[in-house]
Write an enzyme that holds these catalytic residues in place. Sequence first.
Site, PDB file in Angstrom:
ATOM      1  CG  ASP A 310      34.147  30.081  46.444  1.00 56.64           C
ATOM      2  OD1 ASP A 310      33.525  29.747  47.312  1.00 56.64           O
ATOM      3  OD2 ASP A 310      34.610  31.482  46.787  1.00 56.64           O
ATOM      4  CD  GLU A 311      38.235  32.897  46.186  1.00 59.70           C
ATOM      5  OE1 GLU A 311      38.902  33.741  45.364  1.00 59.70           O
ATOM      6  OE2 GLU A 311      37.810  33.381  47.338  1.00 59.70           O
ATOM      7  CB  ALA A 312      38.911  24.784  49.275  1.00 58.76           C
TER       8      ALA A 312
END
Length: 547
Positions: A310-312
């Site tokens: 997530d949220e890279a």
Amino acid sequence: MSVPVIPLIHTARRGASDFALTPAVPVVAPAELEAVARRFVSDLATDSPIDLDVATDAPLGVAIRLELAADGLDALPATGGIRADGDSHADERHGLAIAENGIRVWGATPEAVHRGLTTLRQLITAHAGDGVAQLPALEAVDAPRFAWRGLSLDVARTFHDVETVRRVIDMCSLYKLNVLHLHLTDDQGWRLEVPEWPSLTEVGARGAFGDRQGGFYTRADVASLVDYAADRFVTIVPEIDMPGHTAAVFASYPELAPENPLTIESIPGFDLSIGTLDPDRELTWTFVNDVVRSAVEQFRQSAYVHLGGDEAFGMADEAHAAFVDRAISVIKDHGKLALGWQEIARAGIGAGDVVQYWMEPNESADGFESDALKAMVPEAFLPMLLETLAKSVHDVPTALDKGATLLVSPTSRLYFDRPHLAESADPAQEETRARVGLPVYPPASLRDGVEWDPIDETPVVDSDDRIGGVEAAVWCETVTSRDDLEFLLLPRLAGAGEKAWAARNTTEWASYSARLAGQAGAWDRRGWNWFRSSEVAWPAPAVAQAQ
């Protein structure tokens, strides 16, 4: 018939004559159920003033009798979804019969009998007084709707010691949740030993959110938690968050970091990290392989490794997809299945992979214009964050098109780091209510937590067939202590158990709130810190017995 237990029982009928349970009534169990019986007796003595003994020689007379049997259970609906332990022979269907001549609890497996005893434990606790529990005559059969019923616990932003995690496992078991997903790594800290990379715990584990104390779980700690959970039929699933959320990795091993990782303080104490593991470096894959192997060795009962995904922030879509694809291959090379947050749907996932849905389209759209979000996020970073949110609306349809299974964790219903909406019936809790919970989320009531259904809240899903299970999550940016954690978890965790176990659209608030009120005595006796929401007519507090 209304039975004061959570989750709601599938089928319950009132019997003819009630039963008075006293400490003189033994729990009779065959050898294969003795451990289950002793766990029940121990938990019951903690939750209530009733202290029973276990007998294995089948004495005649009035007793609580445990049996491995499946009579009367075939009419129950099949359980849907996937098991975190991968057990294809699991069967949690069970029955409970209370009559004037004793109590019978049965099921096809020891796990099923444990679930039935959990119902009985709640029932006894609700009716106990002065060493006697006057139990209503009852005939009940029950089975879960979903096989995966979980809680994701963030131990990276606030390190929670072994005893705290054990308390959370006890809460899960009480409400028939059977998965504890440990978020072991993040920007703020690394909590798992990896022998080939000792600085992860020597350096990366020192930190936590803000100025909180860090820490990590030794291999012995993990083994004790895995065993403790297994005794209660809970599987611990490890999460190693990557390729983003890796600031603690980069602090430990700068050679894994990008050339210019960036950390931005949005508001005091709330940091955003921009920098990801590079899928084009072979050192990255040496690291990933070693970490996955260590997680697999330590969390031996889990069929899954959660790779985060997530949220890279700041990572090109192609690079993110390449990382996720190879990370999934590494996990499968170690004999495990892959699970990740919904962003992994943008990679080459397929059948057998599990996508954890958390960003709801409506809530994400509202978040685009949220004043709270804009207040927390620096202006230069906001476009990057909004781009990530905008992509999220396609994740669930894409995952389903690719044949993946969904684990349902919608933020509005199952993110327990959301502030409590209702005032507390105890004015002394109002300072905590104002402080604990991420301000970016609108506050939620207990009623919000049970008046919904996983199908209705999941895009393009119209049946249980594509849902692997239901999992709540508690993130710990605002959690400074065990008390804060428990304040967010209870009473909400009971609602998560209700939605994951009970049949669709069977929860009514009036009935649920009455059943919930009956749980408070056990919480008080265990010394759990819980939010006394003004939505519920709670009984007077009991004396805490366990700390």
